[in-house]
Write a protein that holds these residues in place. Structure first.
Motif, PDB file in Angstrom:
ATOM      1  N   SER A  13      19.638  -6.494   7.726  1.00  0.00           N
ATOM      2  CA  SER A  13      18.353  -7.020   8.148  1.00  0.00           C
ATOM      3  C   SER A  13      18.528  -8.409   8.723  1.00  0.00           C
ATOM      4  O   SER A  13      19.554  -9.054   8.556  1.00  0.00           O
ATOM      5  N   VAL A  14      17.488  -8.864   9.432  1.00  0.00           N
ATOM      6  CA  VAL A  14      17.482 -10.211   9.965  1.00  0.00           C
ATOM      7  C   VAL A  14      16.294 -10.944   9.372  1.00  0.00           C
ATOM      8  O   VAL A  14      15.296 -10.344   9.003  1.00  0.00           O
ATOM      9  N   THR A  15      16.394 -12.255   9.275  1.00  0.00           N
ATOM     10  CA  THR A  15      15.308 -13.049   8.733  1.00  0.00           C
ATOM     11  C   THR A  15      14.582 -13.748   9.874  1.00  0.00           C
ATOM     12  O   THR A  15      15.154 -14.596  10.549  1.00  0.00           O
ATOM     13  N   LEU A 146       7.392  -4.974  16.337  1.00  0.00           N
ATOM     14  CA  LEU A 146       7.790  -4.936  14.931  1.00  0.00           C
ATOM     15  C   LEU A 146       8.835  -5.998  14.614  1.00  0.00           C
ATOM     16  O   LEU A 146       9.012  -6.361  13.453  1.00  0.00           O
ATOM     17  N   HIS A 147       9.523  -6.507  15.643  1.00  0.00           N
ATOM     18  CA  HIS A 147      10.535  -7.543  15.439  1.00  0.00           C
ATOM     19  C   HIS A 147       9.918  -8.940  15.351  1.00  0.00           C
ATOM     20  O   HIS A 147      10.635  -9.906  15.104  1.00  0.00           O
ATOM     21  N   ASP A 148       8.617  -9.038  15.540  1.00  0.00           N
ATOM     22  CA  ASP A 148       7.912 -10.322  15.580  1.00  0.00           C
ATOM     23  C   ASP A 148       7.126 -10.483  14.278  1.00  0.00           C
ATOM     24  O   ASP A 148       6.313  -9.617  13.933  1.00  0.00           O
ATOM     25  N   PRO A 149       7.341 -11.556  13.523  1.00  0.00           N
ATOM     26  CA  PRO A 149       6.669 -11.684  12.218  1.00  0.00           C
ATOM     27  C   PRO A 149       5.145 -11.588  12.277  1.00  0.00           C
ATOM     28  O   PRO A 149       4.548 -10.926  11.425  1.00  0.00           O
ATOM     29  N   ASP A 173      -3.874   1.559  -2.399  1.00  0.00           N
ATOM     30  CA  ASP A 173      -4.143   1.853  -3.798  1.00  0.00           C
ATOM     31  C   ASP A 173      -4.850   0.635  -4.388  1.00  0.00           C
ATOM     32  O   ASP A 173      -4.270  -0.448  -4.456  1.00  0.00           O
ATOM     33  N   PRO A 174      -6.105   0.772  -4.815  1.00  0.00           N
ATOM     34  CA  PRO A 174      -6.838  -0.401  -5.306  1.00  0.00           C
ATOM     35  C   PRO A 174      -6.270  -0.985  -6.591  1.00  0.00           C
ATOM     36  O   PRO A 174      -6.608  -2.104  -6.968  1.00  0.00           O
ATOM     37  N   HIS A 175      -5.384  -0.256  -7.256  1.00  0.00           N
ATOM     38  CA  HIS A 175      -4.827  -0.730  -8.522  1.00  0.00           C
ATOM     39  C   HIS A 175      -3.577  -1.582  -8.334  1.00  0.00           C
ATOM     40  O   HIS A 175      -3.053  -2.128  -9.306  1.00  0.00           O
ATOM     41  N   GLN A 176      -3.077  -1.674  -7.097  1.00  0.00           N
ATOM     42  CA  GLN A 176      -1.903  -2.495  -6.832  1.00  0.00           C
ATOM     43  C   GLN A 176      -2.299  -3.722  -6.020  1.00  0.00           C
ATOM     44  O   GLN A 176      -3.083  -3.623  -5.072  1.00  0.00           O
ATOM     45  N   GLU A 177      -1.748  -4.855  -6.379  1.00  0.00           N
ATOM     46  CA  GLU A 177      -2.072  -6.102  -5.689  1.00  0.00           C
ATOM     47  C   GLU A 177      -1.166  -6.292  -4.481  1.00  0.00           C
ATOM     48  O   GLU A 177       0.031  -6.009  -4.529  1.00  0.00           O
ATOM     49  N   ILE A 178      -1.758  -6.772  -3.391  1.00  0.00           N
ATOM     50  CA  ILE A 178      -0.999  -7.144  -2.191  1.00  0.00           C
ATOM     51  C   ILE A 178      -1.314  -8.609  -1.904  1.00  0.00           C
ATOM     52  O   ILE A 178      -2.419  -8.948  -1.481  1.00  0.00           O
ATOM     53  N   ARG A 179      -0.350  -9.463  -2.174  1.00  0.00           N
ATOM     54  CA  ARG A 179      -0.577 -10.892  -1.974  1.00  0.00           C
ATOM     55  C   ARG A 179      -0.603 -11.242  -0.488  1.00  0.00           C
ATOM     56  O   ARG A 179       0.053 -10.594   0.334  1.00  0.00           O
ATOM     57  N   GLU A 180      -1.323 -12.288  -0.157  1.00  0.00           N
ATOM     58  CA  GLU A 180      -1.309 -12.813   1.198  1.00  0.00           C
ATOM     59  C   GLU A 180      -0.057 -13.664   1.412  1.00  0.00           C
ATOM     60  O   GLU A 180       0.579 -14.120   0.465  1.00  0.00           O
ATOM     61  N   GLY A 181       0.253 -13.879   2.688  1.00  0.00           N
ATOM     62  CA  GLY A 181       1.303 -14.831   3.029  1.00  0.00           C
ATOM     63  C   GLY A 181       2.721 -14.328   2.880  1.00  0.00           C
ATOM     64  O   GLY A 181       3.652 -15.131   2.896  1.00  0.00           O
ATOM     65  N   LEU A 182       2.927 -13.022   2.725  1.00  0.00           N
ATOM     66  CA  LEU A 182       4.288 -12.487   2.615  1.00  0.00           C
ATOM     67  C   LEU A 182       4.922 -12.434   4.005  1.00  0.00           C
ATOM     68  O   LEU A 182       4.373 -11.835   4.928  1.00  0.00           O
ATOM     69  N   VAL A 183       6.068 -13.061   4.168  1.00  0.00           N
ATOM     70  CA  VAL A 183       6.734 -13.128   5.465  1.00  0.00           C
ATOM     71  C   VAL A 183       7.448 -11.812   5.753  1.00  0.00           C
ATOM     72  O   VAL A 183       8.109 -11.238   4.884  1.00  0.00           O
ATOM     73  N   ALA A 184       7.310 -11.354   6.994  1.00  0.00           N
ATOM     74  CA  ALA A 184       7.861 -10.052   7.383  1.00  0.00           C
ATOM     75  C   ALA A 184       9.212 -10.205   8.053  1.00  0.00           C
ATOM     76  O   ALA A 184       9.487 -11.176   8.754  1.00  0.00           O
ATOM     77  N   ARG A 185      10.071  -9.185   7.834  1.00  0.00           N
ATOM     78  CA  ARG A 185      11.318  -9.066   8.584  1.00  0.00           C
ATOM     79  C   ARG A 185      11.591  -7.584   8.817  1.00  0.00           C
ATOM     80  O   ARG A 185      11.399  -6.753   7.926  1.00  0.00           O
ATOM     81  N   VAL A 186      11.988  -7.269  10.014  1.00  0.00           N
ATOM     82  CA  VAL A 186      12.279  -5.879  10.338  1.00  0.00           C
ATOM     83  C   VAL A 186      13.685  -5.548   9.860  1.00  0.00           C
ATOM     84  O   VAL A 186      14.584  -6.396   9.879  1.00  0.00           O
ATOM     85  N   MET A 187      13.875  -4.339   9.379  1.00  0.00           N
ATOM     86  CA  MET A 187      15.202  -3.886   8.973  1.00  0.00           C
ATOM     87  C   MET A 187      15.922  -3.353  10.201  1.00  0.00           C
ATOM     88  O   MET A 187      15.364  -2.555  10.956  1.00  0.00           O
ATOM     89  N   THR A 188      17.143  -3.802  10.400  1.00  0.00           N
ATOM     90  CA  THR A 188      17.861  -3.475  11.623  1.00  0.00           C
ATOM     91  C   THR A 188      18.834  -2.318  11.479  1.00  0.00           C
ATOM     92  O   THR A 188      19.486  -1.948  12.447  1.00  0.00           O
ATOM     93  N   ALA A 189      18.986  -1.764  10.289  1.00  0.00           N
ATOM     94  CA  ALA A 189      19.860  -0.598  10.133  1.00  0.00           C
ATOM     95  C   ALA A 189      19.307   0.560  10.948  1.00  0.00           C
ATOM     96  O   ALA A 189      18.094   0.728  11.088  1.00  0.00           O
ATOM     97  N   GLU A 190      20.210   1.391  11.496  1.00  0.00           N
ATOM     98  CA  GLU A 190      19.765   2.537  12.282  1.00  0.00           C
ATOM     99  C   GLU A 190      19.054   3.539  11.382  1.00  0.00           C
ATOM    100  O   GLU A 190      19.586   3.988  10.377  1.00  0.00           O
ATOM    101  N   GLN A 191      17.819   3.869  11.769  1.00  0.00           N
ATOM    102  CA  GLN A 191      17.025   4.821  11.014  1.00  0.00           C
ATOM    103  C   GLN A 191      16.270   5.701  11.992  1.00  0.00           C
ATOM    104  O   GLN A 191      16.116   5.356  13.164  1.00  0.00           O
ATOM    105  N   SER A 192      15.765   6.823  11.494  1.00  0.00           N
ATOM    106  CA  SER A 192      14.966   7.690  12.347  1.00  0.00           C
ATOM    107  C   SER A 192      13.506   7.254  12.356  1.00  0.00           C
ATOM    108  O   SER A 192      12.672   7.899  12.983  1.00  0.00           O
TER     109      SER A 192
END
Length: 489
Positions: A13-15, A146-149, A173-192
């Motif tokens: 992956s790349v940061t 998808l490569h752009d945060p 799922d309303p029972h799971q928390e999703i925090r704000e402000g999580l920084v994204a990075r795309v995974m660069t491994a070859e996948q389908s």
């Protein structure tokens, strides 16, 4: 397949550089509350660029045939084009010439997230699609967003807030928390498909080639979550659409297993050190059986009698015959390979029956994660994307998953410069023993069924390697030679 078959590359992956917190949050808030619109001529503007770019992507299914055109299935403007950034979610159908004898096909439908900028910063150079020459985007640069945060973080915010944008439905799922402000990075491994990691907390898998219907990559993890099965990360959110009355699953958000190694990477590391892997194979067998047992509780099972088994055997024989035509090196082994399938048909004709249930459908070492604490998880329940969705959702004998894992051990054993004698055989035995401890049934006690599925898988591998990685062809060919003459157990 869920990942690159069958050698399962790792999670490189790349940061990315974080987006400006203020502007990013404002842009996301606007995007997830506005009514989506699209400019006329948008696809025509992108068409010449997509014809060059799309066939180069790992997840493009129509390699070897030119793209003759595109038709728009759905377009959603997620961010209006400004001087800095515009963002479009597209579902486009790629049209290609049919191969000789192939039935009529409307063309595969792909999910694209297209960003447009006046100029692309150097950090996004690998995501370049091209420079638009005409139409509403003329003078701008298009890229895989998808490569752009910022665009990637927009998707997470849309799921977090349960947004509806045009025909897109972001749910959670309303029972799971999703925090704000999580920084994204795309995974660069070859996948389908394509995956984005958010702050080492969540991973969003976006399906690239999409088909209508209920996708098992969401269906089965949700069913396992209801059963309380800890071996599969429970979905946190998902992205879907409904087009012409048909549901489409576009993406699944799940917890990210921090510090995990996939089974393929782990096996290769142990092999390189000459270390025994049987303890891990045993634990992985137990994990597989736990998932199978939970799926059998959660979803209906069926009994396969003579008619159903004969259809299964006929399909295996048809694939063998097609493979012999595609790879002539298989021809000397064809009679012995066919016997692996007819032996199963003979048992069915004698009245033998088998239980079928929902399974993983594409199980191998690369579809398994081992946490730093030693806990094994199974991921990627999409099945083999090349097969129709209706086929991937059919109940099947659990031996198919077991056979896939046993073939994966064989691949790992042949992937090292210093082979470890008996390594794959020890892993086979340990995996089956671990499976039996949980399920109560050792897969080796049904050798005819297991041999048929291993043979079918090896034939698939031969065709794949001949087309894509000829240097690897000797691995499945060696297995084919064994299966044509002996019982693999």
């Amino acid at each position: 397949m869920g990942r690159f078959p069958p050698s399962h590359p790792g999670h490189a992956s790349v940061t990315p550089r974080p987006a400006s917190p203020g502007k990013g949050r404002h842009a996301m808030s606007e995007a997830v509350t506005r009514t989506a619109t699209t400019s006329p001529g948008l696809l025509a503007s992108l068409d010449p660029l997509l014809r060059e770019w799309l066939p180069r992507q790992r997840w493009f299914a129509g390699k070897g045939r030119p793209v003759t055109g595109f038709s728009l299935v759905e377009a959603t403007e997620l961010l209006p084009p400004t001087a800095k950034l515009g963002l479009y979610h597209l579902l486009v159908r790629a049209h290609q010439p049919l191969t000789v004898g192939a039935p009529p096909h409307p063309g595969d439908c792909y999910q694209l997230l297209i960003g447009v900028r006046e100029a692309l910063p150097p950090r996004l150079a690998p995501a370049l699609i091209g420079h638009v020459e005409e139409g509403p985007l003329a003078g701008r640069t298009a890229y895989d967003a998808l490569h752009d945060p910022l665009p990637a973080e927009l998707l997470l915010e849309a799921i977090r807030s349960g947004s509806r944008i045009g025909g897109l439905r972001f749910e959670r799922d309303p029972h799971q928390e999703i925090r704000e402000g999580l920084v994204a990075r795309v995974m660069t491994a070859e996948q389908s498909n394509s995956s984005i990691v958010y702050g080492d907390t969540f991973i969003l898998k976006l399906l690239r080639r999409i088909v209508p219907g209920v996708n098992p990559d969401l269906e089965l993890p949700l069913a396992l979550a209801r059963e309380g099965c800890p071996r599969v990360p429970a979905p946190t959110g998902w992205l879907r659409a409904e087009l012409a009355g048909e549901p489409y699953t576009l993406g699944v958000l799940q917890p990210f297993v921090q510090g995990a190694s996939d089974g393929w990477e782990l096996a290769l590391r142990e092999l390189a050190k000459g270390e025994d892997f049987s303890a891990e194979a045993h634990a992985l067998g137990r994990a597989t059986a736990e998932v199978h047992t939970a799926l059998a509780r959660a979803l209906p099972t069926v009994t396969l009698g003579h008619q159903q088994l004969q259809m299964l055997v006929d399909g295996m024989i048809e694939r063998l015959e097609a493979a012999v035509q595609a790879v002539p090196a298989l021809r000397p082994h064809a009679p012995g390979l066919r016997s692996a399938f007819t032996a199963l048909g003979d048992l069915a004709s004698e009245g033998r029956t088998w239980t079928a249930q929902r399974i993983h459908g594409d199980l191998h070492l690369g579809q398994c994660l081992r946490s730093a604490a030693g806990h094994w998880s199974l991921i990627d329940f999409e099945g083999e994307p090349s097969k129709p969705l209706s086929e991937r959702r059919l109940p099947q004998p659990t031996a198919r998953d077991v056979a896939g894992m046993l073939r994966s051990f064989d691949y790992a054993a042949h992937s090292t410069d210093l082979p470890v004698p008996g390594w794959a055989e020890a892993c086979r035995a340990a995996y089956c023993s671990g499976y039996a401890e949980v399920s109560g049934v050792d897969p080796r006690t049904d050798p005819v069924l297991l041999r048929a599925y291993e043979t079918d898988k090896a034939i698939y591998e031969v065709v794949y390697e001949a087309r894509h990685r000829p240097d690897w062809l000797q691995v499945p060919m060696a297995a084919v030679a064994r299966y044509a003459t002996t019982d693999p157990i």
